[in-house]
Scaffold this motif. Structure first.
Motif, PDB file in Angstrom:
ATOM      1  N   PRO A  28       1.095  -1.056  -0.085  1.00  0.00           N
ATOM      2  CA  PRO A  28       0.197   0.212   0.190  1.00  0.00           C
ATOM      3  C   PRO A  28       0.650   0.956   0.140  1.00  0.00           C
ATOM      4  CG  PRO A  28      -0.749  -1.678   1.593  1.00  0.00           C
ATOM      5  CD  PRO A  28       0.340  -2.207   1.191  1.00  0.00           C
ATOM      6  N   THR A  29       2.015   0.510   0.239  1.00  0.00           N
ATOM      7  CA  THR A  29       2.895   1.987   0.372  1.00  0.00           C
ATOM      8  C   THR A  29       2.989   2.871  -1.016  1.00  0.00           C
ATOM      9  OG1 THR A  29       4.844   0.857   1.046  1.00  0.00           O
ATOM     10  CG2 THR A  29       3.761   2.324   2.551  1.00  0.00           C
ATOM     11  N   ASP A  30       3.689   2.047  -2.142  1.00  0.00           N
ATOM     12  CA  ASP A  30       4.239   1.799  -3.190  1.00  0.00           C
ATOM     13  C   ASP A  30       3.827   2.482  -3.805  1.00  0.00           C
ATOM     14  OD1 ASP A  30       4.411   1.420  -6.864  1.00  0.00           O
ATOM     15  OD2 ASP A  30       5.393   0.157  -5.394  1.00  0.00           O
ATOM     16  N   PRO A  31       3.731   3.692  -4.616  1.00  0.00           N
ATOM     17  CA  PRO A  31       3.355   5.276  -5.627  1.00  0.00           C
ATOM     18  C   PRO A  31       2.144   4.181  -6.079  1.00  0.00           C
ATOM     19  CG  PRO A  31       5.688   5.396  -5.141  1.00  0.00           C
ATOM     20  CD  PRO A  31       5.602   4.202  -4.541  1.00  0.00           C
ATOM     21  N   ALA A  32       2.929   3.464  -7.243  1.00  0.00           N
ATOM     22  CA  ALA A  32       1.927   2.356  -7.711  1.00  0.00           C
ATOM     23  C   ALA A  32       0.116   2.326  -7.266  1.00  0.00           C
ATOM     24  CB  ALA A  32       2.175   1.020  -8.458  1.00  0.00           C
ATOM     25  N   VAL A  33      -0.262   2.494  -6.147  1.00  0.00           N
ATOM     26  CA  VAL A  33      -1.355   1.650  -6.093  1.00  0.00           C
ATOM     27  C   VAL A  33      -1.702   2.771  -4.230  1.00  0.00           C
ATOM     28  CG1 VAL A  33      -0.987  -0.697  -6.467  1.00  0.00           C
ATOM     29  CG2 VAL A  33      -0.735  -0.344  -4.389  1.00  0.00           C
ATOM     30  N   ALA A  34      -0.959   3.842  -4.182  1.00  0.00           N
ATOM     31  CA  ALA A  34      -1.113   4.070  -2.976  1.00  0.00           C
ATOM     32  C   ALA A  34      -2.614   5.251  -3.094  1.00  0.00           C
ATOM     33  CB  ALA A  34       0.597   5.120  -2.429  1.00  0.00           C
ATOM     34  N   ASP A  35      -2.217   5.531  -4.091  1.00  0.00           N
ATOM     35  CA  ASP A  35      -3.701   6.686  -3.893  1.00  0.00           C
ATOM     36  C   ASP A  35      -5.207   5.822  -4.700  1.00  0.00           C
ATOM     37  OD1 ASP A  35      -3.203   5.950  -6.357  1.00  0.00           O
ATOM     38  OD2 ASP A  35      -3.170   7.929  -7.675  1.00  0.00           O
ATOM     39  N   GLN A  36      -4.919   4.385  -4.192  1.00  0.00           N
ATOM     40  CA  GLN A  36      -5.945   3.837  -4.326  1.00  0.00           C
ATOM     41  C   GLN A  36      -6.632   3.294  -3.218  1.00  0.00           C
ATOM     42  OE1 GLN A  36      -4.970   0.358  -7.087  1.00  0.00           O
ATOM     43  NE2 GLN A  36      -4.843   1.638  -8.968  1.00  0.00           N
ATOM     44  N   PRO A 481     -10.505  -1.987  10.086  1.00  0.00           N
ATOM     45  CA  PRO A 481     -10.785  -1.584   8.895  1.00  0.00           C
ATOM     46  C   PRO A 481     -10.796  -1.662   6.932  1.00  0.00           C
ATOM     47  CG  PRO A 481      -9.421   0.009   9.894  1.00  0.00           C
ATOM     48  CD  PRO A 481      -9.524  -0.784  10.361  1.00  0.00           C
ATOM     49  N   GLN A 482     -11.334  -1.912   6.162  1.00  0.00           N
ATOM     50  CA  GLN A 482     -11.261  -2.690   5.198  1.00  0.00           C
ATOM     51  C   GLN A 482     -11.699  -1.048   4.001  1.00  0.00           C
ATOM     52  OE1 GLN A 482     -14.156  -6.292   6.088  1.00  0.00           O
ATOM     53  NE2 GLN A 482     -14.061  -5.678   4.587  1.00  0.00           N
ATOM     54  N   THR A 483     -10.721  -1.806   3.191  1.00  0.00           N
ATOM     55  CA  THR A 483     -11.170  -0.184   2.297  1.00  0.00           C
ATOM     56  C   THR A 483     -11.644  -1.105   0.849  1.00  0.00           C
ATOM     57  OG1 THR A 483      -9.454   0.870   3.052  1.00  0.00           O
ATOM     58  CG2 THR A 483      -9.174   1.182   0.530  1.00  0.00           C
ATOM     59  N   THR A 484     -12.890  -0.484   0.623  1.00  0.00           N
ATOM     60  CA  THR A 484     -14.058  -1.705   0.496  1.00  0.00           C
ATOM     61  C   THR A 484     -13.148  -1.778  -1.518  1.00  0.00           C
ATOM     62  OG1 THR A 484     -15.574   0.146   0.410  1.00  0.00           O
ATOM     63  CG2 THR A 484     -15.358  -2.639   1.318  1.00  0.00           C
ATOM     64  N   GLY A 485     -13.193  -2.011  -2.046  1.00  0.00           N
ATOM     65  CA  GLY A 485     -12.877  -1.935  -4.060  1.00  0.00           C
ATOM     66  C   GLY A 485     -14.454  -1.164  -4.746  1.00  0.00           C
ATOM     67  N   GLY A 595     -19.202  -5.845 -11.301  1.00  0.00           N
ATOM     68  CA  GLY A 595     -18.218  -6.053 -11.250  1.00  0.00           C
ATOM     69  C   GLY A 595     -18.143  -4.333  -9.906  1.00  0.00           C
ATOM     70  N   SER A 596     -16.029  -4.279  -9.300  1.00  0.00           N
ATOM     71  CA  SER A 596     -16.342  -3.261  -8.568  1.00  0.00           C
ATOM     72  C   SER A 596     -16.499  -1.967  -9.470  1.00  0.00           C
ATOM     73  CB  SER A 596     -14.271  -3.494  -8.142  1.00  0.00           C
ATOM     74  OG  SER A 596     -14.647  -1.953  -7.546  1.00  0.00           O
ATOM     75  N   PRO A 597     -16.533  -1.147  -9.249  1.00  0.00           N
ATOM     76  CA  PRO A 597     -16.668  -0.057 -10.336  1.00  0.00           C
ATOM     77  C   PRO A 597     -15.342   0.797  -9.889  1.00  0.00           C
ATOM     78  CG  PRO A 597     -18.374   0.941  -8.800  1.00  0.00           C
ATOM     79  CD  PRO A 597     -17.926  -1.013  -8.336  1.00  0.00           C
ATOM     80  N   TYR A 598     -15.070   0.482  -8.993  1.00  0.00           N
ATOM     81  CA  TYR A 598     -13.753   1.266  -8.394  1.00  0.00           C
ATOM     82  C   TYR A 598     -12.258   0.715  -9.001  1.00  0.00           C
ATOM     83  CZ  TYR A 598     -17.383   5.122  -7.397  1.00  0.00           C
ATOM     84  OH  TYR A 598     -17.860   5.965  -7.709  1.00  0.00           O
ATOM     85  N   ALA A 599     -11.104   0.605  -9.045  1.00  0.00           N
ATOM     86  CA  ALA A 599      -9.801   0.158  -8.473  1.00  0.00           C
ATOM     87  C   ALA A 599     -10.355  -0.260  -7.346  1.00  0.00           C
ATOM     88  CB  ALA A 599      -7.992   1.120  -8.604  1.00  0.00           C
ATOM     89  N   ASP A 600      -9.318  -1.487  -6.946  1.00  0.00           N
ATOM     90  CA  ASP A 600     -10.257  -2.457  -5.657  1.00  0.00           C
ATOM     91  C   ASP A 600      -7.852  -3.078  -5.746  1.00  0.00           C
ATOM     92  OD1 ASP A 600      -9.852  -3.870  -3.736  1.00  0.00           O
ATOM     93  OD2 ASP A 600     -10.830  -5.225  -4.254  1.00  0.00           O
ATOM     94  N   PRO A 601      -7.448  -2.071  -4.889  1.00  0.00           N
ATOM     95  CA  PRO A 601      -6.316  -2.390  -4.142  1.00  0.00           C
ATOM     96  C   PRO A 601      -5.822  -3.750  -3.506  1.00  0.00           C
ATOM     97  CG  PRO A 601      -6.701  -0.384  -2.578  1.00  0.00           C
ATOM     98  CD  PRO A 601      -8.230  -1.055  -3.816  1.00  0.00           C
ATOM     99  N   SER A 602      -7.025  -3.930  -2.992  1.00  0.00           N
ATOM    100  CA  SER A 602      -6.234  -5.371  -2.527  1.00  0.00           C
ATOM    101  C   SER A 602      -6.956  -7.010  -3.349  1.00  0.00           C
ATOM    102  CB  SER A 602      -7.335  -5.771  -1.159  1.00  0.00           C
ATOM    103  OG  SER A 602      -8.818  -5.474  -1.445  1.00  0.00           O
ATOM    104  N   VAL A 603      -7.287  -6.453  -4.456  1.00  0.00           N
ATOM    105  CA  VAL A 603      -8.176  -7.810  -5.474  1.00  0.00           C
ATOM    106  C   VAL A 603      -6.830  -8.767  -4.975  1.00  0.00           C
ATOM    107  CG1 VAL A 603      -7.003  -6.885  -7.198  1.00  0.00           C
ATOM    108  CG2 VAL A 603      -8.517  -8.544  -7.717  1.00  0.00           C
ATOM    109  N   VAL A 604      -7.334  -9.969  -5.555  1.00  0.00           N
ATOM    110  CA  VAL A 604      -5.708 -10.920  -4.963  1.00  0.00           C
ATOM    111  C   VAL A 604      -4.640 -10.804  -6.476  1.00  0.00           C
ATOM    112  CG1 VAL A 604      -5.244 -13.340  -5.793  1.00  0.00           C
ATOM    113  CG2 VAL A 604      -7.464 -12.518  -3.750  1.00  0.00           C
TER     114      VAL A 604
END
Length: 821
Positions: A28-36, A481-485, A595-604
């Motif tokens: 999650p700290t990677d800039p590629a996905v941090a804003d997700q 606490p979860q961040t839902t996709g 499906g998920s309408p937004y980017a899901d950062p926790s997707v497998v």
């Protein structure tokens, strides 16, 4: 207008970025996905080492705890209550919670703290809220802390946010909506990977830690949640109505593990070797290959007590099965392994009924992610419990029937890698005889027929939707606490900025607001949609208590009516007719309908899915190569069942979508898959060919070739002997090699080898009846008769030469001796 606005938002979701899987897991700290994970502009510059937490709060006062976790002394502290305007919808309330301080323009009377607060200290204070002028309804509230840290100068420090519902809200003259509260009961299950089945009893249970025992002990999370739920639905205020509108969603993997814990268990880092290999007695003298036996578990009595309470609670009310180990249904579907998905959704209800004695609600799937992909719907037919015989016959009966009807699929015999070349047909999931309902957020379905809170995803597969904003807010509660996709990325932030209590109180107010949304004046309000309440997977007892008490209060106030889960997931007559009247278009390549309408950062990630799928298919191959024996209680499917469960556990969604635990969950999944892979390789390697030596010499062309096949598995193995060699080489191998359990057999072959070759190189291996390789190939060299003659001739010349040289040296020494004086 609110409903119209919701339709517009749903239409705009078609242009949102969907949740595509990344190639590999990304921190999650990677800039590629941090804003997700967190909106960089949401709640900026908030200090977390010096702040304030809510202990208790109502519309009149709040009990707060001011803490100093910094290394400096803090002075001139003051707490100021602030509020925003009352929120009309849950989505708007969630948006305001993510905004900066300027979004809370109304100030109350500040409270100054006397003295200083040293490092590590905290102080409880009580703050009156009368000066805030709270409006009727649900209001976003903020407690802002200011003070001087170290050097003089007052700074804005941490804040605490929450939603607070004030009394005096006008009642709407409309039909009240139905409310159905689903309380999840799950926990990570850390069985040491590499377990295999035994019979007639289960294998000894080995856990990696006592974390599950801690949750089952008095005061533990699982014990407190169960006690809270049982009390609220039996003896609490308005318990009779509350019991009708609530349901306990239970993880069958948790129940199965606790039942085994009640019989005794061990805590250890690893398990003993599974395979049995022959060893000479003298080689075992002085050897010490016994692994650490571990320590006896201390949670046996607590497990027994908890299971007894759960059985009584399940028998008195509604229960529903979560996916096995709360695994991600989309990730499991992406593995394209039929039996892995069937274990995910088909085993759970039978397990709960067998262990708890009460049948759970059938044909209901609850994805932890809050959405399903189109690939997943092709497999959801396996969730139909009306056609399942798992409870009566076990899954092995379905396996045997499937294998008996399978057409052999030859594969490349040279492929001996771990990955199986046979891909099960996931599209072969039968259409359900009784409709299957899957619970998803309302903003995750947009291109399929819809009627109220229902959407038709595929023939026999119906989505039952719940408010997406409410689901996202409830998912942000608890210790993880979860961040839902499916949540709006603009309102995503690190939910740990607020205390567990503040988020629990917010959840209760959000449920009230969601019910109020359905009773606003308007012509559509005469038939409000039901409110389905789904909290976070790792729910804590405080949040569960607030959600249960809030629901009970809404029922007592006649603001809502209890809606049993089986009714909540079943379309009414008008809704069913509306769904049937809308054509269901078939899937179109490149067009996403749900499906998920937004980017899901926790997707497998793709890599994790690939590894899990390879191991699942490898387990299928291992199962197929064994055969059942009437004299052995153990079945081949039962032997490999725990290996499939290891794969499902590695794909668990519990805590994976939490910002603070994502990396730990991914690392644990990787370790489990690594250990499971080693076990699979050891089991596969225990079935092997043992050649007689590097060179096999035949006395004549009719001499047979002999090779030993051994089996270290607890069931017999039926295999074919496969070979490869040079052109012109033909080996007459037996059509079927039956290797007994924990035994060996000598296989005899005849060979027709090229006469012009002195030696012939052959490669042999064992394969299943459908051609999948079983054993590691072995190379043998066959010496022909011509080669033997040539070899004997060379040996004879060497002997003659050595003899002449010896005679020459002896004669020379004798002449020298005679010439000496």
């Amino acid at each position: 207008m609110i409903r119209a606005r919701g339709l517009v938002v749903a239409a705009l979701l078609c242009f949102s970025t969907p949740a595509y899987a990344l190639p590999t897991p990304v921190s999650p700290t990677d800039p590629a996905v941090a804003d997700q994970w967190t909106n960089p502009f949401a709640r900026p510059d908030e200090r977390t080492d010096v702040g304030v937490e809510v202990l208790e709060a109502d519309s009149r006062r709040a009990v707060l705890s001011v803490y100093n976790n910094s290394g400096d002394v803090v002075s001139d502290l003051s707490v100021t209550p602030r509020r925003a305007d009352a929120a009309p919808t849950v989505g708007e309330a969630r948006r305001v919670l993510a905004l900066g301080r300027d979004a809370y323009p109304y100030f109350g009377t500040s409270l100054d703290l006397k003295g200083e607060l040293g490092p590590g200290e905290r102080r409880d204070v009580t703050l009156t809220l009368d000066s805030l002028g709270l409006e009727p309804g649900t209001t976003p509230l903020m407690f802002s802390l200011a003070g001087a840290v170290g050097e003089p100068g007052v700074l804005s420090l941490g804040t605490e946010r929450m939603l607070l519902t004030s009394e005096g809200e006008e009642e709407a003259d409309a039909q009240t909506p139905g409310v159905s509260l689903v309380v999840p009961l799950t926990a990570p299950v850390d069985i040491v990977p590499g377990e295999t089945g035994q019979a007639p009893e289960d294998p000894p249970l080995i856990l990696q830690s006592e974390q599950l025992a801690d949750q089952l002990a008095p005061g533990g999370r699982l014990t407190d949640i169960l006690h809270t739920y049982a009390t609220a639905t039996t003896t609490g205020p308005n318990a009779a109505e509350l019991s009708q509108g609530t349901c306990l969603a239970i993880d069958p993997a948790l129940v199965e593990t606790v039942a085994r814990m009640a019989e005794g268990y061990t805590v250890a880092d690893e398990r003993p070797s599974l395979t049995k290999k022959s060893q000479r007695l003298r080689d075992s003298w002085g050897s010490d290959d016994e692994s650490d036996s571990g320590e006896p578990g201390r949670g046996v009595a607590d497990a027994q007590e908890w299971l007894t309470r759960l059985s009584a609670t399940a028998g008195a009310g509604c229960t529903v099965a979560l996916p096995w180990a709360n695994a991600d249904v989309n990730a499991v579907a992406a593995t394209e392994d039929e039996w892995l998905f069937r274990e995910l959704v088909q085993r759970g209800p039978a397990t709960l009924q067998a262990e708890l004695g009460a049948a759970p609600a059938g044909n209901v799937v609850i994805p932890a992610s809050g959405y399903v992909t189109e690939q997943t719907t092709t497999a959801l037919g396996w969730a139909d419990q009306t056609s399942s015989m798992v409870l009566q016959q076990g899954m092995q009966a379905a396996w045997e029937a499937s294998v008996a009807s399978r057409v052999p699929q030859p594969t490349d015999a040279d492929d001996t890698a771990l990955e199986s070349t046979e891909l099960p047909d996931m599209t072969g999931a039968p259409p359900p005889q009784t409709p299957v309902q899957v619970l998803v957020a309302d903003n995750t379905v947009w291109g399929v027929p819809r009627a109220g809170s229902f959407a038709r995803l595929a023939p026999g597969i119906t989505a039952v939707t719940y408010p997406g904003a409410l689901g996202a807010l409830l998912s942000s509660t608890g210790p993880s606490p979860q961040t839902t996709g499916y949540s709006n990325p603009d309102s995503r932030f690190d939910y740990r900025l607020d205390s567990i209590t503040a988020r629990a109180l917010t959840a209760g107010s959000a449920v009230r607001l969601a019910v109020a949304e359905q009773t606003l004046p308007g012509d559509w309000a005469q038939s409000p949609e039901p409110v389905l309440v789904l909290p976070a997977s790792l729910l804590d007892a405080r949040t569960a208590s607030i959600l249960l008490s809030t629901t009970a209060e809404l029922l007592a106030e006649d603001a809502a009516t209890p809606l049993p889960l089986d009714q909540a997931v079943t379309p009414g007559t008008e809704q069913a007719e509306e769904l049937d009247s809308q054509p269901l278009s078939p899937p179109t390549l490149g067009v996403t309908r749900f499906g998920s309408p937004y980017a899901d950062p926790s997707v497998v990630s793709d890599t994790e899915v690939l590894r899990a799928g390879q191991q699942a298919r490898y387990t299928d191959d291992l199962t197929r190569m064994m055969v059942n024996d009437p004299g052995i209680n153990l079945t081949r499917y039962g032997f490999t069942l725990p290996l499939r469960r290891d794969v499902l556990t590695s794909l668990t969604a519990t805590s994976r979508s939490s910002l603070g635990s994502y990396e730990d969950v991914v690392a644990a999944a990787g370790r489990r898959l690594d250990a499971n892979r080693r076990t699979l390789q050891d089991l596969r390697g225990s079935v092997a060919l043992i050649p007689p030596g590097n060179v096999y010499t035949r006395a004549s062309e009719s001499s047979p070739l002999l090779i030993v096949a051994e089996n270290g598995l607890p069931l017999p193995v039926d295999a074919e002997l496969v070979y490869s060699g040079p052109e012109g080489a033909t080996i007459d191998v037996p059509g079927r090699v039956h290797i007994p359990a924990y035994g060996s057999i000598t296989v005899q072959m005849t060979a027709d080898l090229p006469a012009e070759r002195d030696q012939t190189q052959l490669t042999l291996w064992l394969a299943t009846r459908d051609g999948s390789p079983i054993s590691t190939p072995v190379d043998i060299t066959v010496q022909t008769r011509a080669g033997i003659v040539g070899t004997y001739g060379i040996a004879l010349l060497l002997v003659v030469g050595l003899s002449l040289m010896l005679l020459f040296r002896v004669g020379r020494h004798r002449r020298r001796d005679r010439q000496r004086p």
